[in-house]
Design a protein around this motif. Structure first.
Motif, PDB file in Angstrom:
ATOM      1  N   PHE A 261      77.775  23.614   3.084  1.00 30.75           N
ATOM      2  CA  PHE A 261      78.316  23.973   2.071  1.00 30.75           C
ATOM      3  C   PHE A 261      80.104  24.555   2.046  1.00 30.75           C
ATOM      4  CE2 PHE A 261      79.508  27.985  -0.468  1.00 30.75           C
ATOM      5  CZ  PHE A 261      79.579  27.347  -1.932  1.00 30.75           C
ATOM      6  N   MET A 262      80.255  25.376   3.206  1.00 26.50           N
ATOM      7  CA  MET A 262      81.710  25.674   3.428  1.00 26.50           C
ATOM      8  C   MET A 262      82.519  24.470   4.093  1.00 26.50           C
ATOM      9  SD  MET A 262      81.598  28.815   2.532  1.00 26.50           S
ATOM     10  CE  MET A 262      83.387  28.917   3.281  1.00 26.50           C
ATOM     11  N   GLN A 263      81.622  23.647   4.464  1.00 30.86           N
ATOM     12  CA  GLN A 263      82.534  22.221   4.840  1.00 30.86           C
ATOM     13  C   GLN A 263      82.896  21.311   3.616  1.00 30.86           C
ATOM     14  OE1 GLN A 263      80.549  20.189   7.858  1.00 30.86           O
ATOM     15  NE2 GLN A 263      81.088  21.682   9.636  1.00 30.86           N
ATOM     16  N   GLY A 264      82.115  21.810   2.556  1.00 31.43           N
ATOM     17  CA  GLY A 264      82.507  20.778   1.411  1.00 31.43           C
ATOM     18  C   GLY A 264      81.673  19.724   1.359  1.00 31.43           C
ATOM     19  N   LYS A 265      80.660  19.383   2.324  1.00 32.98           N
ATOM     20  CA  LYS A 265      79.663  18.383   2.014  1.00 32.98           C
ATOM     21  C   LYS A 265      78.497  18.552   1.195  1.00 32.98           C
ATOM     22  CE  LYS A 265      80.898  16.966   6.743  1.00 32.98           C
ATOM     23  NZ  LYS A 265      80.481  16.778   8.179  1.00 32.98           N
TER      24      LYS A 265
ATOM     25  N   ARG B 103      90.378  25.191   2.867  1.00 34.26           N
ATOM     26  CA  ARG B 103      89.468  25.939   3.873  1.00 34.26           C
ATOM     27  C   ARG B 103      88.391  24.866   4.352  1.00 34.26           C
ATOM     28  NH1 ARG B 103      87.055  31.005   4.931  1.00 34.26           N
ATOM     29  NH2 ARG B 103      88.817  31.892   3.440  1.00 34.26           N
ATOM     30  N   LYS B 104      88.019  23.992   3.444  1.00 29.70           N
ATOM     31  CA  LYS B 104      86.916  22.937   3.810  1.00 29.70           C
ATOM     32  C   LYS B 104      87.530  22.239   5.033  1.00 29.70           C
ATOM     33  CE  LYS B 104      84.925  22.913  -0.816  1.00 29.70           C
ATOM     34  NZ  LYS B 104      84.867  22.077  -1.821  1.00 29.70           N
ATOM     35  N   LEU B 105      88.549  21.849   4.884  1.00 22.81           N
ATOM     36  CA  LEU B 105      89.066  20.995   6.287  1.00 22.81           C
ATOM     37  C   LEU B 105      89.125  21.620   7.503  1.00 22.81           C
ATOM     38  CD1 LEU B 105      91.873  18.844   4.548  1.00 22.81           C
ATOM     39  CD2 LEU B 105      89.651  18.009   5.236  1.00 22.81           C
ATOM     40  N   LEU B 106      89.595  23.040   7.582  1.00 21.39           N
ATOM     41  CA  LEU B 106      89.514  23.700   8.558  1.00 21.39           C
ATOM     42  C   LEU B 106      88.139  23.775   9.179  1.00 21.39           C
ATOM     43  CD1 LEU B 106      91.807  26.682   7.420  1.00 21.39           C
ATOM     44  CD2 LEU B 106      92.417  24.785   9.174  1.00 21.39           C
ATOM     45  N   LEU B 107      87.186  23.955   8.297  1.00 22.63           N
ATOM     46  CA  LEU B 107      85.826  24.065   8.869  1.00 22.63           C
ATOM     47  C   LEU B 107      85.201  22.724   9.595  1.00 22.63           C
ATOM     48  CD1 LEU B 107      84.445  26.363   6.109  1.00 22.63           C
ATOM     49  CD2 LEU B 107      84.713  27.108   8.552  1.00 22.63           C
ATOM     50  N   GLN B 108      85.831  21.548   8.752  1.00 28.80           N
ATOM     51  CA  GLN B 108      85.313  20.301   9.183  1.00 28.80           C
ATOM     52  C   GLN B 108      85.742  20.065  10.487  1.00 28.80           C
ATOM     53  OE1 GLN B 108      86.124  17.140   6.343  1.00 28.80           O
ATOM     54  NE2 GLN B 108      85.108  18.684   4.470  1.00 28.80           N
ATOM     55  N   ASN B 109      87.009  20.575  10.899  1.00 26.56           N
ATOM     56  CA  ASN B 109      87.722  20.342  11.910  1.00 26.56           C
ATOM     57  C   ASN B 109      87.352  21.360  13.303  1.00 26.56           C
ATOM     58  OD1 ASN B 109      89.030  18.030  11.129  1.00 26.56           O
ATOM     59  ND2 ASN B 109      90.578  19.396  10.221  1.00 26.56           N
ATOM     60  N   GLY B 110      86.310  21.808  13.134  1.00 24.69           N
ATOM     61  CA  GLY B 110      85.692  22.849  14.126  1.00 24.69           C
ATOM     62  C   GLY B 110      85.976  24.107  13.761  1.00 24.69           C
ATOM     63  N   ASN B 111      86.418  24.632  13.088  1.00 24.50           N
ATOM     64  CA  ASN B 111      86.187  26.352  12.658  1.00 24.50           C
ATOM     65  C   ASN B 111      84.815  26.476  12.069  1.00 24.50           C
ATOM     66  OD1 ASN B 111      88.952  25.908  13.020  1.00 24.50           O
ATOM     67  ND2 ASN B 111      89.711  27.652  11.460  1.00 24.50           N
ATOM     68  N   ASN B 112      84.167  27.717  12.369  1.00 26.31           N
ATOM     69  CA  ASN B 112      82.935  28.244  11.739  1.00 26.31           C
ATOM     70  C   ASN B 112      83.239  29.115  10.829  1.00 26.31           C
ATOM     71  OD1 ASN B 112      81.495  26.478  13.685  1.00 26.31           O
ATOM     72  ND2 ASN B 112      81.725  28.254  15.428  1.00 26.31           N
ATOM     73  N   HIS B 113      82.262  29.360   9.850  1.00 31.44           N
ATOM     74  CA  HIS B 113      82.284  30.318   8.915  1.00 31.44           C
ATOM     75  C   HIS B 113      81.653  31.558   9.523  1.00 31.44           C
ATOM     76  CE1 HIS B 113      82.580  32.000   4.965  1.00 31.44           C
ATOM     77  NE2 HIS B 113      81.269  32.011   4.925  1.00 31.44           N
ATOM     78  N   TRP B 114      80.456  31.781   9.549  1.00 35.11           N
ATOM     79  CA  TRP B 114      80.038  33.265  10.209  1.00 35.11           C
ATOM     80  C   TRP B 114      79.108  32.793  11.558  1.00 35.11           C
ATOM     81  CZ3 TRP B 114      77.616  34.408   4.953  1.00 35.11           C
ATOM     82  CH2 TRP B 114      78.768  35.184   4.068  1.00 35.11           C
ATOM     83  N   PHE B 115      78.678  31.550  11.739  1.00 32.96           N
ATOM     84  CA  PHE B 115      77.914  31.383  12.949  1.00 32.96           C
ATOM     85  C   PHE B 115      78.357  29.828  13.264  1.00 32.96           C
ATOM     86  CE2 PHE B 115      76.207  29.864   8.906  1.00 32.96           C
ATOM     87  CZ  PHE B 115      75.615  30.965   8.158  1.00 32.96           C
ATOM     88  N   ASN B 116      77.584  29.296  14.336  1.00 38.83           N
ATOM     89  CA  ASN B 116      77.816  27.967  14.866  1.00 38.83           C
ATOM     90  C   ASN B 116      76.388  27.394  14.717  1.00 38.83           C
ATOM     91  OD1 ASN B 116      78.696  25.606  16.000  1.00 38.83           O
ATOM     92  ND2 ASN B 116      78.782  26.525  18.155  1.00 38.83           N
ATOM     93  N   PRO B 117      76.089  26.833  13.673  1.00 40.65           N
ATOM     94  CA  PRO B 117      74.893  25.930  13.597  1.00 40.65           C
ATOM     95  C   PRO B 117      74.421  24.734  14.379  1.00 40.65           C
ATOM     96  CG  PRO B 117      76.233  25.851  11.582  1.00 40.65           C
ATOM     97  CD  PRO B 117      76.769  26.605  12.535  1.00 40.65           C
TER      98      PRO B 117
END
Length: 395
Positions: A166-170, A101-115
């Motif tokens: 946090f969701m990106q794993g950083k 999941r972290k990689l998906l979010l690092q590559n452009g997916n958003n969790h709940w919002f687009n900060p």
């Protein structure tokens, strides 16, 4: 061809309870780590009318459980916080699989919002320089430090940036401070995190299959992929492959195909007699969280009413499912009155078919007393129930 179910309904229920770690509480120094690994996750929840759900789940499975044990598990790297089907505590062994999941979010997916990316960089730089920080340590652009303007979707920009990092794993959760997340750089919380190789889609599907069958004994493809986006195709492919390899077997129950390990029937070691015990379960307990599954395997129709308008609630705001031996017998809405140290049974509802025996009364009384103590309460009070139940339980 899929066979009919090789287990009786009672055997099937008891197999599930056994795999859920309810029939025999874990004990010893490694008990909490063992339970986390067996369950594969424990869902986090912030509701605090009684002790929070994640502690409640572990209380039912770890002998003499205290909330500080989970804090210690985080500090000792036996567990970490991330996303399962929801926010959860996960076993350390599964860290690698959080990278999917972290990689998906690092590559452009958003969790709940687009900060804002610039704000994310600023937040990251500040934590790198200053060390672990909470959301309340950041001031929003309008100067309201740590102020929450409403529901979760109104979180201030800095909080959104922290959550996305946090969701990106950083960032990771280093600890909790009065339930607030304390964030730090992933390399400081989990020093070897860069050494982990992200799983392929097939490996991640195999992981979901293994963890689900380990904790639930039997499951459908929908149950294995519960709230996992875009995983159904990969799961079906891996399930078919494991079937062909003889690593899985199937049976048909009410038109649904259930998967299980071939050794399940040989190694279940079910007790000849279940203990005379009532479990008061969290609404977020791993056993009850999938409501359709609960209805099919246990014939129990349950809905948490936290999100139901007060006027439409049938049981109450925070009703706990009640399990007696291997059958659900009703619900009880609870609240800990912390000022008077009293556990309030605000609405106790037993199914009409339940036989009100002395054995059940003894088991329910013990469950209430133990749960009251777990919540720091010295007494309990039955507020509302049917005349039939009141006469039997407290009459």
């Amino acid at each position: 061809m899929t066979a009919s179910c090789p287990f009786s309904p009672k055997e099937l229920r008891q197999l599930v309870l056994q795999h859920q770690g309810l029939l025999k509480p874990a004990s010893g120094k490694e008990a909490l780590a063992e339970v986390l690994k067996q369950l594969s996750y424990v869902q986090l929840d912030s509701i605090y009318v009684v002790e929070r759900a994640h502690h409640h789940v572990l209380y039912n499975r770890v002998k003499n459980y205290q909330p500080k044990l989970l804090e210690q598990a985080l500090e000792q790297k036996q567990s970490f916080e991330y996303w399962s089907h929801a926010a959860a505590f996960l076993p350390a062994e599964d860290y690698r699989f959080s990278l999917q999941r972290k990689l998906l979010l690092q590559n452009g997916n958003n969790h709940w919002f687009n900060p804002e990316q610039q704000l994310m960089n600023e937040v990251l730089d500040r934590i790198e320089a200053e060390g672990p920080l909470k959301a309340s340590d950041f001031a929003s652009k309008n100067g309201n430090a740590g102020k929450k303007n409403g529901a979760w979707w109104d979180w201030q920009p800095a909080k959104q940036a922290l959550e996305q990092l946090f969701m990106q794993g950083k960032l990771m959760v280093a600890r909790r401070d009065k339930f607030q997340k304390v964030y730090d750089l992933a390399e400081r919380v989990w020093p070897d995190h860069h050494e982990h190789i992200p799983p392929s889609e097939a490996e991640f599907a195999d992981y979901l299959i293994e963890r689900c069958l380990q904790s639930q004994a039997v499951a459908t493809v929908q149950q294995i992929g519960y709230l996992r986006k875009n995983m159904q195709l990969a799961l079906k492919q891996q399930l078919n492959q494991q079937l062909a390899q003889g690593r899985l077997q199937t049976f048909l129950l009410d038109g649904k195909t259930y998967y299980h390990r071939p050794q399940l029937a040989l190694t279940n070691n079910l007790p000849s007699k279940l203990p005379n015990k009532v479990w008061l379960l969290s609404p977020f307990d791993n056993l009850v969280i999938q409501r359709d599954r609960l209805k099919q395997l246990f014939n129990f129709d349950y809905q948490i009413e936290v999100y139901v308008p007060a006027a439409k609630r049938q049981i109450g705001y925070y009703s706990l499912p009640m399990l007696y031996k291997d059958l659900f017998i009703g619900q009880v809405d609870v609240k800990a009155d912390r000022a008077s140290k009293t556990l309030l049974l605000q609405h106790l509802v037993l199914d009409e078919q339940v036989k009100l025996t002395d054995a059940l009364k003894a088991a329910l009384t013990k469950a209430v007393l133990d749960y009251a103590a777990f919540n720091g309460c010295e007494s309990w009070q039955l507020v509302k129930t049917s005349a039939r139940t009141r006469d039997w339980f407290v009459g």
